[in-house]
Design a protein around this motif. Structure first.
Motif, PDB file in Angstrom:
ATOM      1  N   MET A 167      29.019  37.456  56.257  1.00 29.12           N
ATOM      2  CA  MET A 167      29.375  36.165  55.677  1.00 29.12           C
ATOM      3  C   MET A 167      29.919  35.211  56.747  1.00 29.12           C
ATOM      4  SD  MET A 167      31.946  35.433  52.557  1.00 29.12           S
ATOM      5  CE  MET A 167      30.895  36.386  51.493  1.00 29.12           C
ATOM      6  N   LYS A 196      27.929  32.125  56.375  1.00 25.61           N
ATOM      7  CA  LYS A 196      28.739  31.260  55.521  1.00 25.61           C
ATOM      8  C   LYS A 196      28.131  31.117  54.125  1.00 25.61           C
ATOM      9  CE  LYS A 196      30.737  28.532  59.305  1.00 25.61           C
ATOM     10  NZ  LYS A 196      31.031  27.177  59.801  1.00 25.61           N
ATOM     11  N   LYS A 197      27.431  32.175  53.707  1.00 26.44           N
ATOM     12  CA  LYS A 197      26.793  32.181  52.388  1.00 26.44           C
ATOM     13  C   LYS A 197      27.214  33.435  51.625  1.00 26.44           C
ATOM     14  CE  LYS A 197      22.627  29.666  53.836  1.00 26.44           C
ATOM     15  NZ  LYS A 197      21.153  29.732  53.940  1.00 26.44           N
ATOM     16  N   PRO A 198      27.083  33.421  50.288  1.00 26.36           N
ATOM     17  CA  PRO A 198      27.391  34.621  49.507  1.00 26.36           C
ATOM     18  C   PRO A 198      26.530  35.802  49.953  1.00 26.36           C
ATOM     19  CG  PRO A 198      27.208  32.727  48.069  1.00 26.36           C
ATOM     20  CD  PRO A 198      26.753  32.269  49.417  1.00 26.36           C
ATOM     21  N   LYS A 240      25.340  40.029  49.059  1.00 29.09           N
ATOM     22  CA  LYS A 240      25.275  41.152  48.104  1.00 29.09           C
ATOM     23  C   LYS A 240      24.723  42.366  48.843  1.00 29.09           C
ATOM     24  CE  LYS A 240      22.128  41.512  44.827  1.00 29.09           C
ATOM     25  NZ  LYS A 240      21.379  41.298  43.575  1.00 29.09           N
ATOM     26  N   ARG A 251      29.523  42.244  45.817  1.00 29.02           N
ATOM     27  CA  ARG A 251      29.171  40.830  45.813  1.00 29.02           C
ATOM     28  C   ARG A 251      30.324  40.045  46.424  1.00 29.02           C
ATOM     29  NH1 ARG A 251      26.419  40.019  39.799  1.00 29.02           N
ATOM     30  NH2 ARG A 251      24.887  41.705  39.996  1.00 29.02           N
ATOM     31  N   ALA A 252      30.044  39.295  47.490  1.00 30.38           N
ATOM     32  CA  ALA A 252      31.092  38.596  48.227  1.00 30.38           C
ATOM     33  C   ALA A 252      30.793  37.101  48.300  1.00 30.38           C
ATOM     34  CB  ALA A 252      31.197  39.181  49.643  1.00 30.38           C
ATOM     35  N   PHE A 253      31.874  36.301  48.237  1.00 36.14           N
ATOM     36  CA  PHE A 253      31.749  34.848  48.246  1.00 36.14           C
ATOM     37  C   PHE A 253      32.765  34.260  49.229  1.00 36.14           C
ATOM     38  CE2 PHE A 253      30.717  36.591  44.160  1.00 36.14           C
ATOM     39  CZ  PHE A 253      29.483  36.005  43.857  1.00 36.14           C
ATOM     40  N   PRO A 254      32.349  33.267  50.052  1.00 38.50           N
ATOM     41  CA  PRO A 254      33.253  32.714  51.066  1.00 38.50           C
ATOM     42  C   PRO A 254      34.224  31.693  50.491  1.00 38.50           C
ATOM     43  CG  PRO A 254      31.115  31.663  51.219  1.00 38.50           C
ATOM     44  CD  PRO A 254      30.993  32.706  50.147  1.00 38.50           C
ATOM     45  N   MET A 289      37.554  35.838  51.936  1.00 37.71           N
ATOM     46  CA  MET A 289      36.349  36.285  51.221  1.00 37.71           C
ATOM     47  C   MET A 289      36.758  36.872  49.872  1.00 37.71           C
ATOM     48  SD  MET A 289      33.539  39.188  52.293  1.00 37.71           S
ATOM     49  CE  MET A 289      34.639  40.573  51.980  1.00 37.71           C
ATOM     50  N   GLU A 303      35.700  39.344  47.004  1.00 41.00           N
ATOM     51  CA  GLU A 303      34.787  40.492  46.857  1.00 41.00           C
ATOM     52  C   GLU A 303      34.918  41.059  45.452  1.00 41.00           C
ATOM     53  OE1 GLU A 303      34.609  45.013  48.481  1.00 41.00           O
ATOM     54  OE2 GLU A 303      34.576  43.455  50.020  1.00 41.00           O
TER      55      GLU A 303
END
Length: 666
Positions: free
Chosen positions: A108, A112-114, A116, A133-136, A147, A149
């Motif tokens: 990430m 710099k994007k989600p 999986k 599943r991870a999101f910045p 992050m 998660e």
């Protein structure tokens, strides 16, 4: 005087401005307080939402990997101690690396994007497959600072996919190797697929069949096409057909008689026809032979009919006896006539009653049957002439063993006029079944007790923590540790029940085999046990080079811990337990020998039985009687063998072997 008046006016104006400013400040204060309260409520709502999630949720710092926020499904400890994500979920000392375990945080930071990915996380020491599943989270200048998660446990889904693939492979093997021709065609008679038997019967290979209809290939004689068309019309209406006979015209011009069944099924969103064709060449030949025999038999029957009519009366009673024997399905058989006399007895009944049939034939039951319960129940059944009856009775053994439990089932014998002519008694030994029922009853009682103890403790200490507000930190930590330990004990009991449930239902436990050093696994397990039980001396000896085996490490460690647990449980404190590993005849053998209470021959015979406990008294040590049953299943699943040697009062030795594998690079 006029100048003083101007001063007063200016003062009043300044005071008015000051009062207005104070009023504005009061309004700003109220607005700030409202904003703070709004933020507090938003944070509280966010925390409630996160805590309501039924899967692990984290917020992780991208710079040092520390967990900044987590719900109770992810972590219940102190986040102020800088717990890292790789330590929490992977039991690692450094971040994940490699193609198989891509670190979502590192990925990430680059994109710099989600993200999986699939990861193996450890839950209570057990590996589980998670979809991560991870999101910045960005700062004001667009840099990733944290992050989010969210992990989904997909272990069961993965196992289901594996089982589905195995089922599909088995189905494909069955399809290809079925003795009958199996093929699919559409509602126009065009072939879509077929197995090897379909190729053999038609003489065409699969590529020649697929895409062509039976009409184009001229598989049927002209006189049978109309019949086939009618069956195809039924298929279009969703009706199955058959069996129907056809003559197949093979590719080489030869004919072969077949029997065809068709079943319309919806496959892939459209209706297709599954057809099964059986070669009946041998049956047709047999039918011609049978017809010839039938003609000869008819003549013979006509000639012998008068003699048979006379013989039927003489053999009527014998036929009734044979019918009674054919109905019996157990070990012992006693048949009495309508005068309450014994007229038939097999060898098993002779052994049970201690008499010879030749000595008691046609004698009254009262003078032959010595067992009072059996004799009285036979008399009651005879008097009532029940169509069927069932009762149990005991048979005393000559040695000190408990009496055997026998079950008698009755069947009334009638002649061709439907009149009562006797009763057949079928005797079965149900001692083992009764013992199993007793053991299951004890198991249910024991399991209930084993489950109640940790549940009661967890409930009691949790109520204290909830009701008392002045508990000291050390005391609170002690209570929580005890609750945690009891939950571990409860999990162990439930895991035993789950494992034995799979065994009894015939489900296969999937082994996660890897190449490992079994000697090292044994040494580490014994070392951990020594720390838990310092009052025992555990001595390990490995007489061979390290054994490289293909094993499910977790299952084998579980089996070893169960054996060591029994050794400690049934041995006095201060005694020694010897663990010895060696290579023997292409196998690796491990022996665990204790100085405990040992077992009698009767106990040793049942040691691997489900629900069996060596000491079934009220003072018995804990456990549900499943440990060695599960050990046996795990060892045999690895292709090994396990056995027990023991003598009452002189200790017990458990040995098991595992097949050695050739060494291979990990």
């Amino acid at each position: 005087m006029k100048k003083k008046t101007e001063t007063e006016k200016n003062f009043q104006k300044e005071m008015e401005v000051l009062r207005h400013r104070v009023s504005e400040l009061e309004e700003h204060k109220i607005e700030r307080e409202q904003a703070v309260e709004k933020i507090r409520l938003q944070n509280e709502f966010l925390n409630n939402v996160i805590e309501s999630l039924r899967h692990p949720f984290y917020v992780i710092d991208v710079n040092d990997y520390t967990v900044k926020l987590a719900n109770s499904y992810a972590f219940s400890g102190d986040l102020s101690k800088n717990v890292t994500c790789f330590a929490l979920t992977h039991n690692r000392k450094s971040p994940c690396k490699g193609a198989k375990h891509v670190c979502p945080l590192e990925q990430m930071k680059k994109t710099k994007k989600p993200v999986k990915v699939e990861h193996v996380h450890y839950v209570n020491g057990d590996p589980r497959i998670f979809e991560v599943r991870a999101f910045p989270i960005f700062d004001s200048v667009g840099n990733v600072t944290q992050m989010i998660e969210y992990s989904l446990d997909i272990t069961d889904h993965k196992q289901a996919e594996e089982e589905l693939r195995n089922s599909e492979e088995k189905l494909k093997i069955l399809f290809e190797n079925a003795p009958d021709a199996i093929y699919l065609n559409d509602l126009k008679g065009t072939f879509i697929d077929g197995n090897k038997a379909a190729e053999r019967i038609t003489g065409y290979n699969r590529e020649e069949l697929i895409g062509k209809s039976f009409l184009r290939l001229k598989l049927l004689a002209p006189g049978q096409i109309k019949k086939a068309a009618k069956l195809l019309i039924k298929n279009r209406k969703g009706k199955a057909t058959g069996p129907d006979e056809f003559n197949i015209l093979r590719k080489d011009g030869s004919k072969i008689p077949v029997e065809i069944r068709t079943i319309p099924e919806k496959i892939g969103g459209k209706f297709l026809v599954l057809s099964i064709a059986r070669d009946i060449t041998d049956r047709k030949r047999a039918e011609e032979i049978i017809k010839e025999y039938s003609r000869n038999l008819e003549y013979m029957v006509d000639e012998r009919s008068k003699e048979l009519q006379l013989a039927l009366k003489e053999t009527e009673f014998e036929r009734d006896k044979i019918d009674g024997i054919l109905k019996s399905i157990a070990d012992g058989l006693i048949v009495i006539d309508k005068h309450f006399r014994i007229i038939l007895m097999n060898q098993a009944a002779e052994v049970l009653l201690g008499v010879r049939f030749s000595d008691v034939i046609h004698q009254p039951v009262d003078s032959v049957i010595q067992n009072e319960t059996l004799r009285d129940r036979m008399k009651t059944t005879f008097d009532k002439k029940k169509t069927s009856d069932q009762f149990d009775f005991e048979v005393l053994e000559k040695d000190p063993k408990p009496p055997s439990i026998m079950r008698a089932r009755t069947s009334v014998i009638k002649n061709k006029e439907g009149k009562f002519s006797g009763i057949a008694f079928i005797l079965m030994d149900v001692t083992y079944e009764n013992e199993i029922d007793r053991m299951k009853t004890e198991f249910i009682t024991s399991a209930a007790h084993e489950l109640r103890t940790p549940i009661t403790s967890i409930r009691g200490f949790s109520e204290i923590l909830l009701s008392k507000g002045d508990i000291k930190e050390k005391e609170k930590e002690k209570f929580l540790s005890y609750i945690n330990q009891q939950s571990v004990n409860l999990t162990a009991i439930l895991n035993d029940l789950f494992s034995i449930s799979r065994i009894e239902s015939g489900k296969r436990i999937i082994l996660d085999r890897v190449i490992c050093d079994f000697s090292m696994l044994v040494t580490e397990t014994v070392s951990n046990f020594q720390k838990l039980f310092p009052k025992f001396e555990l001595k390990t000896t490995m007489t061979s080079a390290p054994a490289k085996l293909m094993l499910d490490e977790r299952r084998l460690k579980d089996a070893l811990e169960r054996i060591l647990s029994n050794a400690v449980k049934f041995s006095p404190e201060g005694t020694s337990i010897w663990i010895k590993g060696e290579s023997l005849n292409g196998d690796f053998q491990l022996s665990i020998e204790d100085q405990g209470i040992g077992m009698s021959p009767d106990q040793l015979e049942k040691v691997f039985d489900k629900y069996y406990k060596v000491d079934a008294s009220d003072t018995a040590l804990g456990g549900a009687g499943l440990g060695l049953t599960i050990v046996k299943y795990f060892i045999e699943a690895h292709g090994g063998k396990v056995w027990v040697e023991s003598e009452l009062g002189k200790g017990t030795t458990v040995r098991f072997t595992l097949p050695l594998e050739k060494e291979a690079s990990p």
